[in-house]
Design a protein around this motif. Structure first.
Motif, short mmCIF file in Angstrom:
data_model
loop_
_atom_site.label_atom_id
_atom_site.label_comp_id
_atom_site.label_asym_id
_atom_site.label_seq_id
_atom_site.Cartn_x
_atom_site.Cartn_y
_atom_site.Cartn_z
N TYR A 1 0.84 -1.18 0.00
CA TYR A 1 0.00 0.00 0.00
C TYR A 1 0.88 1.24 0.00
CZ TYR A 1 -3.94 -2.96 1.47
OH TYR A 1 -4.92 -3.92 1.54
N LEU B 1 3.69 0.71 2.70
CA LEU B 1 3.37 -0.28 3.73
C LEU B 1 3.22 -1.65 3.09
CD1 LEU B 1 0.57 1.83 5.40
CD2 LEU B 1 2.70 1.22 6.53
N VAL C 1 -1.97 -8.05 8.69
CA VAL C 1 -1.06 -7.38 9.62
C VAL C 1 -0.13 -6.52 8.78
CG1 VAL C 1 -1.18 -9.09 11.44
CG2 VAL C 1 0.48 -9.38 9.63
N PHE C 2 0.20 -5.37 9.32
CA PHE C 2 0.98 -4.39 8.56
C PHE C 2 2.38 -4.22 9.14
CE2 PHE C 2 -1.90 -2.24 5.59
CZ PHE C 2 -3.11 -2.78 5.98
N GLY C 3 3.33 -3.94 8.25
CA GLY C 3 4.64 -3.49 8.68
C GLY C 3 4.56 -2.03 9.08
N LYS C 4 5.66 -1.51 9.64
CA LYS C 4 5.66 -0.13 10.11
C LYS C 4 5.83 0.87 8.97
CE LYS C 4 7.46 -1.25 14.69
NZ LYS C 4 8.54 -0.98 15.69
N LEU D 1 4.40 7.05 2.18
CA LEU D 1 4.69 5.96 3.10
C LEU D 1 4.27 4.66 2.44
CD1 LEU D 1 5.53 5.10 6.02
CD2 LEU D 1 3.11 5.32 6.63
#
Lengths: 113, 111
Positions: B35, B88, B100-103, B86
């Motif tokens: 994303y 993601l 679940v997402f990374g930072k 950003l």
């Protein structure tokens, strides 16, 4: 036309007060999610729904409750807001639980003072 | 413990340069998604990869899913200021669990 809208976009509230954030969709998607986004933590799942009245907890559900009485609306309630709940809250929708990806709302910036 | 580790955390490059960002995990994922998020907005889906070794291209962006389905990369060729944002990665461990997402990797492309 946005298929998903969040309200309010910004809110400042006092510690200890209840707060409800609303997510509204026009896509008739089955799945709806609430995430919070914080510096250093990324997006973390609070609660999600897989149908009317069907919800489940996510990674950071403590202090939050949700309700989904209609397909199009998913409400997130902070029963007694704390400063640690200051964050940007995003609602997302999807047809399947993963499938073609999530569509996110524009977010609600909540500040608890 | 972060399930998805993204690197680098920040990246500032000149227009026209190439770059690669990484998304790594010790866990196997049934699929990974990328994303892009701009300030004041929610993330927007770029791509989904589901097969180990899969490569997908979206104009100047190339996405790869690792053979073991534990990692993914995003390569941008000839970056432009409009690529700033950003990035993601997000993964689903099974077909029945939420993402679940990374930072994220914050990219700045300077003209």
């Amino acid at each position: 036309d946005a298929g998903i809208t969040q309200s309010p976009r910004h809110k400042v509230t006092e510690t200890g007060t209840p707060v409800t954030l609303r997510c509204h969709q026009t896509e008739n998607h089955r799945y709806m999610y609430w995430y919070r986004q914080d510096p250093g933590h990324g997006l973390r799942l609070i609660h999600y729904s897989y149908g009317v009245k069907d919800t489940d907890k996510g990674e950071v559900s403590d202090g939050y409750s949700v309700s989904r009485s209609k397909t199009e609306d998913f409400l997130l309630t902070l029963e007694s807001a704390t400063s640690s709940q200051t964050s940007v809250y995003f609602c997302a929708i999807s047809e399947g639980i993963v499938g073609r990806g999530y569509t996110f709302g524009s977010g609600t910036r909540l500040t608890v003072v | 413990t972060q399930l998805l580790e993204q690197s680098p955390q920040f990246l500032s490059i000149q227009e026209g340069e190439n770059l690669t960002v990484y998304c790594n995990s010790s866990s196997v994922f049934s699929s990974l998604q990328w994303y892009r998020q701009e300030p004041g907005e929610g993330p927007v889906l770029l791509v989904t990869v589901v097969t180990g070794g899969e490569v997908k291209k979206l104009k100047r962006l190339t996405f790869q899913f690792g053979d073991a389905r534990k990692d993914s990369s995003l390569h941008i060729t000839a970056a432009q200021p409009g690529d700033t944002g950003l990035y993601l990665c997000a993964g689903a461990k099974t077909g029945n669990t939420p993402l679940v997402f990374g930072k994220g990797t914050r990219l700045s492309v300077i003209a």
